[in-house]
Write a protein that holds these residues in place. Structure first.
Motif, PDB file in Angstrom:
ATOM      1  N   THR A 254       0.838  -1.209   0.000  1.00  0.00           N
ATOM      2  CA  THR A 254       0.000   0.000   0.000  1.00  0.00           C
ATOM      3  C   THR A 254       0.867   1.251   0.000  1.00  0.00           C
ATOM      4  O   THR A 254       0.572   2.214  -0.720  1.00  0.00           O
ATOM      5  N   LEU A 255       1.930   1.231   0.800  1.00  0.00           N
ATOM      6  CA  LEU A 255       2.813   2.393   0.860  1.00  0.00           C
ATOM      7  C   LEU A 255       3.436   2.661  -0.510  1.00  0.00           C
ATOM      8  O   LEU A 255       3.474   3.819  -0.972  1.00  0.00           O
ATOM      9  N   ILE A 256       3.894   1.616  -1.196  1.00  0.00           N
ATOM     10  CA  ILE A 256       4.511   1.798  -2.508  1.00  0.00           C
ATOM     11  C   ILE A 256       3.466   2.201  -3.541  1.00  0.00           C
ATOM     12  O   ILE A 256       3.712   3.092  -4.377  1.00  0.00           O
ATOM     13  N   ASP A 257       2.292   1.562  -3.507  1.00  0.00           N
ATOM     14  CA  ASP A 257       1.229   1.921  -4.465  1.00  0.00           C
ATOM     15  C   ASP A 257       0.820   3.374  -4.282  1.00  0.00           C
ATOM     16  O   ASP A 257       0.616   4.099  -5.269  1.00  0.00           O
ATOM     17  N   ASN A 258       0.690   3.794  -3.052  1.00  0.00           N
ATOM     18  CA  ASN A 258       0.314   5.180  -2.794  1.00  0.00           C
ATOM     19  C   ASN A 258       1.407   6.138  -3.284  1.00  0.00           C
ATOM     20  O   ASN A 258       1.113   7.225  -3.785  1.00  0.00           O
ATOM     21  N   ALA A 259       2.672   5.731  -3.110  1.00  0.00           N
ATOM     22  CA  ALA A 259       3.767   6.563  -3.592  1.00  0.00           C
ATOM     23  C   ALA A 259       3.727   6.698  -5.108  1.00  0.00           C
ATOM     24  O   ALA A 259       3.930   7.792  -5.664  1.00  0.00           O
ATOM     25  N   LYS A 260       3.439   5.615  -5.799  1.00  0.00           N
ATOM     26  CA  LYS A 260       3.377   5.657  -7.267  1.00  0.00           C
ATOM     27  C   LYS A 260       2.208   6.517  -7.729  1.00  0.00           C
ATOM     28  O   LYS A 260       2.290   7.203  -8.761  1.00  0.00           O
ATOM     29  N   SER A 261       1.133   6.517  -6.949  1.00  0.00           N
ATOM     30  CA  SER A 261       0.006   7.377  -7.286  1.00  0.00           C
ATOM     31  C   SER A 261       0.315   8.838  -6.993  1.00  0.00           C
ATOM     32  O   SER A 261      -0.162   9.743  -7.678  1.00  0.00           O
ATOM     33  N   PHE A 262       1.141   9.048  -5.983  1.00  0.00           N
ATOM     34  CA  PHE A 262       1.477  10.416  -5.578  1.00  0.00           C
ATOM     35  C   PHE A 262       2.341  11.101  -6.634  1.00  0.00           C
ATOM     36  O   PHE A 262       2.163  12.275  -6.951  1.00  0.00           O
ATOM     37  N   SER A 263       3.320  10.358  -7.184  1.00  0.00           N
ATOM     38  CA  SER A 263       4.234  10.938  -8.175  1.00  0.00           C
ATOM     39  C   SER A 263       4.970   9.826  -8.893  1.00  0.00           C
ATOM     40  O   SER A 263       5.209   8.765  -8.320  1.00  0.00           O
ATOM     41  N   ASP A 264       5.329  10.087 -10.142  1.00  0.00           N
ATOM     42  CA  ASP A 264       6.137   9.103 -10.870  1.00  0.00           C
ATOM     43  C   ASP A 264       7.625   9.389 -10.737  1.00  0.00           C
ATOM     44  O   ASP A 264       8.451   8.760 -11.389  1.00  0.00           O
ATOM     45  N   THR A 265       7.961  10.345  -9.866  1.00  0.00           N
ATOM     46  CA  THR A 265       9.353  10.738  -9.663  1.00  0.00           C
ATOM     47  C   THR A 265       9.762  10.454  -8.226  1.00  0.00           C
ATOM     48  O   THR A 265       8.991  10.685  -7.292  1.00  0.00           O
ATOM     49  N   ALA A 266      10.962   9.957  -8.076  1.00  0.00           N
ATOM     50  CA  ALA A 266      11.460   9.632  -6.737  1.00  0.00           C
ATOM     51  C   ALA A 266      12.833  10.248  -6.514  1.00  0.00           C
ATOM     52  O   ALA A 266      13.649  10.351  -7.428  1.00  0.00           O
TER      53      ALA A 266
END
Length: 967
Positions: free
Chosen positions: A204-216
């Motif tokens: 969930t944490l990673i999925d939410n991060a990918k939804s938040f932005s495509d940049t890391a």
């Protein structure tokens, strides 16, 4: 420099042990008397009670006298400093300093990689991974630590202020994991790198991060500090590290601190498997191993963000958005495998196996002499890698990741080298720099020389930085012409084996402008028609006042030094780990520590006792602005007594002691290097970026502002001396104080440090340029560490920055701080060749030389008698130890007089004397002590008087009482 620690506590107790013993003795005596004089042994009640009362009054008097002696003696300096008035910075100065901090970090942040032009990145949502993102590195530890009294701009703050929105869920994940990193202190460290195991990131944490932005963004941090070098083996005994998981070790056997931990690797694996656009931020001061980048094409961009101080992270967001175009250049060479560095096997302390006679019992156990061999000679940093590549010893591209002087920009520049002229001993030419891109930015002109080399002759590097300048900000299409000029003797080499002098050999010298130490832009050839040897009074090197000739033969030792001869044929032999751990007998014969140093052995029977205690009527202020050799100095020095000279020499820890008879006030000297930090009052200035950030800026103007700002803060804090700048060399990437030292290159260091010192001097603040000299490691730095190096390397690499700083302020009052280590077999602060022949005679230094932190009882080898004879003037002591002069001979008093001259010359020309003789009120604690002594004395006298009155009454009562009736 050291912060207050257990050594200080122990030293304080040792310094007052006589008074404590006296109190204890009187207390025991009173108890014994009380017990002895009782109704069984003394029938007379009046005598018994008077004896009891008097014995305890005597204890009280003894306690008052002993405590007063403690306060006015051993504890005098410490209490005076601790109770001094606290002077805070104004809001205006804080704001100004913060702005400078941001300016330095703007130019210190270095763009190492930018594949596909990922950066600049428009403000918006961004995921920030890595525990260090929530607990980044702001500065070093120890004397370089920053104050917590001021607001600090965090890494995430800097992103937010630039318009980025970061993933709060990720931030909470890291802060929930841990809020603090391990403590790196002067004498102990927890090197743990908190990083949540990849298995703890939920889907969930990673999925939410990918939804938040495509940049890391990934943040990797490394810390260092005073007292401890970075671990070269994370599994070595004595290295404290707690793994982030019980399922694996963060560092396998043999792994070191400057490579990724397993938890970091797993985190990067996780990030790069979910994000195609990743920027890596390395937040540390020490050159890191970046070989792992080959495995992660998703990491498009890499930024090096050195220690930013308390406000500098504001610049990170600006660089990411493109509001600021990065213009930083590396101050060190980054290699993919640090274990293959030429100094790898000879960094650290190696224990001698035959020096039992020099063992010292200290508060920290038995201390015994150690050694370190600077086997690489002049081939330090890029000097080795560029030369080794030319000689075919290494494959450069497979070895070096980022060269020295390397850095990318968001724009492009063209540099055109004008005609090079060589006349009257000077090489000069212009470089026209044009911004050929579409973004405003700054560029650096780096000038190198490649000298002619004869196989087996004087050692020479194939690349040597000789000059550098940074442009103004250039708009697209704009140009700036930079003028370059340097003396031909800047290209001379020191021949310690034959000529025993600097030599500029005949032949062709290639002068080039470079993108970095490896990539040349353009070049020209300068021909030196005849060999020039700088060995006469009318032909000295670099303006030396006397001819520079061999001074450090005693430091060469029985060491095989790396040589370029026959394509580095002796590389394996020279760079191997030591195999001989015995101190040679001839070295033993002149090795001194507190166990065998006798100052009277060095007295000169022909010396005549100087005048002391004369009544010439001079005040110190009368000498302000006078030449160092003005005859009035002798008259003033004649006025000083032995005790006055001893006091100002002995009590130099964080201050410059008072001499009331001549109007010499106590001056405050405080720690640096990135701030002003009073260890006693607790008052500190706001912290600027560490010198590594300034070095990466390559900007001398910023360095001058740095020194000026330190000076401005010093005025508001009533500070006269600044324990900085620190200009030792990044000999190894693992140096604990690489954050406060500038670079692996002495020329880059010299140019920036000189500006810092001149900036502070412009405000009347004397900078203690340190640590003089060969203090390139923290390991056993104060453990009788014999440092062996050859004269060429000492002069060309390790002394060069000090030389430039001293000569830039020639004839003006300056200060130098010595080093803990030995040079060869002689304590650096007692090395006559270093502190007199080179520093004063050759370079023309005028001013005072101070030891590093003085704890002679604990360290076992510092003594004021030896130091003053070795042309050191003042002891950085805050407690009573071996810091006082014990020899009263003419030879000793002459040395004391010289030291006092140097101290007073520096002090009177500081800003505190700029408006005449300053007031020197009696410290409040002394007034309180006197009042308390009087009150307690009167009280005790009253108690004794009352006891006597009662005794008389009892005697009278006993005399008139009827006799007892008996059967």
């Amino acid at each position: 420099m050291l912060e207050i620690n257990m050594d200080d506590v122990i030293a304080v107790i040792q310094s007052i042990q006589s008074e404590l013993i006296a109190i204890a003795a009187f207390l025991v005596l009173a108890i014994v008397v009380t017990a002895a004089v009782n109704k069984h042994t003394v029938a007379n009640q009046a005598v018994r009670k008077l004896t009891h009362s008097t014995s305890w009054v005597v204890v009280g008097i003894a306690a008052i006298v002993s405590v007063t002696m403690m306060l006015t003696g051993p504890l005098n300096s410490m209490i005076t400093m601790a109770t001094a008035t606290k002077h805070e910075l104004s809001a205006e100065t804080i704001d100004k300093t913060n702005q400078l901090a941001v300016d330095i970090e703007r130019e210190g942040i270095t763009l190492l990689q930018n594949n596909g032009n990922m950066l600049p990145l428009a403000a918006g949502n961004i995921n920030v991974f890595g525990w260090a993102s929530t607990n980044p590195i702001y500065g070093g530890t120890g004397s370089g630590a920053l104050s917590d009294a001021y607001d600090t701009t965090s890494l995430l703050d800097g992103l937010h202020d630039a318009g980025y929105k970061t993933n709060d869920e990720l931030t909470k994940f890291y802060t929930d994991y841990r809020t603090e990193r391990g403590v790196i202190a002067v004498t102990s460290a927890d090197w743990t790198l908190p990083e949540p195991p990849a298995s703890t990131y939920t889907d969930t944490l990673i999925d939410n991060a990918k939804s938040f932005s495509d940049t890391a963004m990934v943040v990797i941090g490394r810390v260092g500090g005073e007292g401890l070098d970075l671990p070269t083996d994370m599994n070595k005994d004595g290295v404290t590290y707690n793994d982030n998981s019980s399922d694996y070790k963060d560092f396998p056997e043999g792994a070191h601190y400057l490579e990724l931990s397993q938890s970091e690797k797993d985190m990067i694996d996780l990030v790069t498997s979910n994000f195609d656009n990743v920027v890596l931020v390395y937040n540390g001061a020490n050159a890191f191993e970046f070989g792992f980048l080959n495995d992660y094409p998703q990491i498009k961009s890499v930024l090096w963000a050195p220690h930013p101080g308390q406000a500098g992270f504001e610049a990170l967001g600006e660089v990411l958005t493109g509001k600021v175009n990065p213009s930083g250049r590396t101050a060190d060479t980054f290699v993919d495998d640090l274990t293959q560095s030429p100094n790898w096997n000879n960094f650290g302390a190696f224990q001698y196996d035959n020096v039992q006679e020099f063992e010292i019992e200290s508060a920290r156990g038995v201390r015994s002499p150690k050694f370190v061999n600077y086997v690489e000679g002049i081939y330090v940093g890029y000097r080795f890698y560029e030369t080794a590549a030319d000689e075919g010893l290494i494959d450069y591209d497979d070895t070096v990741r980022y060269p020295f002087g390397y850095g990318l920009s968001y724009t492009t520049f063209d540099q055109q080298m004008g005609d090079v002229t060589y006349a009257d001993g000077k090489v000069s030419f212009d470089v026209t720099v044009t911004n050929t891109g579409d973004t405003a930015g700054k560029d650096v002109v780096e000038v190198y020389y490649n000298p002619p080399y004869t196989n087996g002759g004087i050692e020479k590097s194939a690349a040597n930085l000789v000059a550098y300048e940074k442009t103004d900000e250039l708009a697209p299409g704009a140009s700036q012409t930079v003028s370059i000029e340097f003396d031909d003797d800047d290209m001379a080499s020191y021949d310690y084996q034959h000529a025993k002098a600097y030599v500029l050999e005949r032949g062709d010298y290639r002068i080039s402008i470079n993108e970095n130490s490896h990539d040349e832009i353009d070049s020209a050839t300068v021909n030196v028609p005849t060999t020039i040897t700088y060995d006469s009074d009318d032909n000295t090197h670099n303006g030396d006042q006397t001819v520079a000739t061999n001074v450090f033969d005693d430091a060469e030792g029985d060491v095989t030094y790396l040589s370029r001869a026959n394509h580095f044929a002796n590389y394996d032999e020279a760079t191997a780990a030591p195999t001989d751990y015995s101190m040679p007998y001839d070295v033993k014969a002149t090795f001194y520590n507190n166990g065998n140093y006798d100052p009277t052995k060095f007295d000169n029977a022909d010396d005549e006792m100087p005048t002391t205690g004369a009544k010439n009527g001079l005040r110190l202020i009368d000498l302000r602005g006078a030449d160092y050799d003005d005859a009035k100095w002798d008259q003033l020095l004649d006025q000083l007594t032995f005790d006055e000279m001893d006091n100002v020499i002995a009590n130099g820890g964080y201050q410059n002691a008072a001499i009331k008879s001549i109007g010499k006030i106590r001056l405050s000297d405080v720690d640096g290097p990135a701030a002003l930090k009073d260890n006693f009052t607790g008052v500190s200035s706001i912290g600027l970026p560490a010198n590594i950030a300034l070095a990466c800026s390559w900007n001398k103007d910023l360095a001058r502002q740095y020194g000026e700002t330190i000076g401005d803060m010093a005025h508001e804090m009533q500070v006269s001396g600044w324990y900085a700048p620190s200009i030792n060399n990044h000999r190894s990437a693992f140096g604990g104080r690489n954050f406060e030292y500038f670079s692996e290159d002495p020329v880059l260091t010299a140019g920036l440090a000189t500006e810092q010192v001149l900036g502070a001097a412009d405000r009347g603040v004397y900078a203690f340029t340190k640590h003089f000299a060969l203090n390139e490691q923290e390991t056993e730095r104060n453990g009788q560490l014999c440092t062996w190096s050859n004269e060429q390397a000492i002069r060309e690499i390790y002394l060069r920055p000090f030389e430039e700083v001293v000569k830039s302020g020639a004839g003006k009052p300056q200060a130098i701080m010595g080093a803990f280590n030995y040079i060869g077999n002689t304590y650096a602060s007692a090395h006559v060749g270093l502190n007199k022949t080179v520093l004063r005679d050759e370079w023309g230094f005028k001013g005072m030389v101070e030891t590093d932190y003085f704890s002679g009882t604990n360290y076992g080898y510092q003594t004021a008698d030896q130091a003053i004879r070795g042309y050191t003037d003042i002891m950085l002591a805050s407690t009573e130890t071996t810091n006082h002069v014990t020899d009263h001979s003419a030879t000793s008093v002459i040395a004391m007089r010289r030291a006092a001259h140097n101290i007073l010359y520096t002090a009177v020309n500081s800003w505190r004397y700029s408006d005449g003789e300053p007031a020197d009120p009696t410290p409040a604690w002394r007034i309180a002590m006197i009042v308390a002594d009087v009150v307690l004395g009167v009280a005790l006298a009253g108690l004794e008087a009352l006891a006597i009155v009662r005794f008389v009454k009892r005697r009278k009562a006993a005399a008139t009482a009827p006799a007892a009736v008996t059967d």
